[in-house]
Design a protein around this motif. Structure first.
Motif, PDB file in Angstrom:
ATOM      1  N   ARG A  24    -104.062  89.682 -96.041  1.00  0.00           N
ATOM      2  CA  ARG A  24    -104.991  90.646 -96.656  1.00  0.00           C
ATOM      3  C   ARG A  24    -105.885  89.959 -97.674  1.00  0.00           C
ATOM      4  N   ARG A  25    -105.275  89.081 -98.465  1.00  0.00           N
ATOM      5  CA  ARG A  25    -106.011  88.298 -99.441  1.00  0.00           C
ATOM      6  C   ARG A  25    -107.091  87.444 -98.785  1.00  0.00           C
ATOM      7  N   THR A  26    -106.737  86.843 -97.650  1.00  0.00           N
ATOM      8  CA  THR A  26    -107.695  86.000 -96.925  1.00  0.00           C
ATOM      9  C   THR A  26    -108.912  86.806 -96.484  1.00  0.00           C
ATOM     10  N   LEU A  32    -109.943  89.760 -97.724  1.00  0.00           N
ATOM     11  CA  LEU A  32    -110.703  90.271 -98.883  1.00  0.00           C
ATOM     12  C   LEU A  32    -111.535  89.162 -99.532  1.00  0.00           C
ATOM     13  N   ASP A  33    -110.950  87.961 -99.649  1.00  0.00           N
ATOM     14  CA  ASP A  33    -111.702  86.819-100.188  1.00  0.00           C
ATOM     15  C   ASP A  33    -112.930  86.513 -99.330  1.00  0.00           C
ATOM     16  N   LYS A  37    -101.249  81.385 -96.476  1.00  0.00           N
ATOM     17  CA  LYS A  37    -102.045  82.294 -97.305  1.00  0.00           C
ATOM     18  C   LYS A  37    -101.882  83.737 -96.800  1.00  0.00           C
TER      19      LYS A  37
END
Lengths: 177, 177
Positions: free
Chosen positions: B69-71, B73-74, B66
């Motif tokens: 950054r996405r991790t 932000l989520d 994964k």
């Protein structure tokens, strides 16, 4: 508090160099006085750690190549005690008081999966950090923190060239002198 | 105490597999609920850790691949907080009370030397274990021990096949069920 030296057993040149470097950095940062890498010379790890100590200060000693059994027996002859970190030992909270009250020089033995069984018998204390499969780097870190009773955070590293200035949000390095 | 997940950034397949395995074992043994290895799939590390969890019990989760950054932000979108372990952060004893009193789900970000600078800004707390060059494995171990206030030693790992019986001087493994 007596002297604290870490004995790294089972190091294999190159294959283990990175993990052994982690062991060395952990020992130094969390207040041990030095490390002995048993049985194998590793000039790469030695020079990495000496460079860190030169730049960031302190009196951390490192040597490699001394036979592990000889190192343990010499330590005992000098009146020091042996702590062997292993998943199979007694739980840290159950033995740390006894170890700390003994107030002796401590040799902390950390290894890999191939630890010789004899080490269990030579140790004054076989100590487990959680009784679960564990990283020896993590085990060493937690043991040192408990043994030095959280005082590693106040340790001063004299005669360095640079130091990190703690910061809420950025890298901040200061040159010294 | 909220949920605790470790986010491992900067993992490179094969070269970092051993150190990342140390990070995973440390997270599991010292009470984290799971780990996410960012950006790179590593089925070898995943299967090693799943095998440990199957044999020794507990509910530790592991996933890889994964984007980091996405991790982060989520995690923030879900109301969780971000702790970034870095030598440049504020000293652990100076921030641990604030972190623990916040009583939120925590994502602990650990990396390598190549941590993106943006992580400093995304973190709610940049936390240093000793302000010295340090192993991320050791930093994670000490942080978890302080965050869980030494309770990791009492953690129960249900539904395992075997368990280690703490012993003063020998390997003692018990089959369960």
């Amino acid at each position: 508090m007596g002297k604290v030296i870490v004995l790294r057993i089972g190091h294999r040149f190159f294959r283990d160099s990175r993990v052994t470097t982690h062991v060395c950095l952990t020992a130094r940062a969390l207040g041990a006085d030095g490390i002995i890498i048993a049985d194998r010379h590793d000039k790469t790890v030695e020079s990495t750690i000496r460079e860190v100590a030169k730049r960031f200060g302190g009196d951390f000693s490192i040597e490699s190549g001394k036979p592990w059994r000889r190192t343990i027996l010499d330590w005992r002859d000098m009146g020091g005690k042996i702590v062997h970190l292993t998943a199979y030992g007694l739980k840290l909270p159950d033995v740390i008081q006894e170890i700390n009250e003994a107030d002796r020089d401590i040799l902390i033995v950390v290894g890999s999966e191939k630890m010789p069984g004899e080490v269990f018998k030579l140790a004054d204390w076989n100590v487990s950090i959680t009784s679960q499969p564990m990283s020896e780097v993590a085990a060493l870190a937690v043991f040192l923190d408990w043994h030095l009773e959280n005082h590693a955070f106040e340790k001063v590293f004299p005669r360095g060239e640079i130091r990190i200035v703690p910061s809420r949000g950025q890298k901040n390095i200061e040159r010294i002198g």
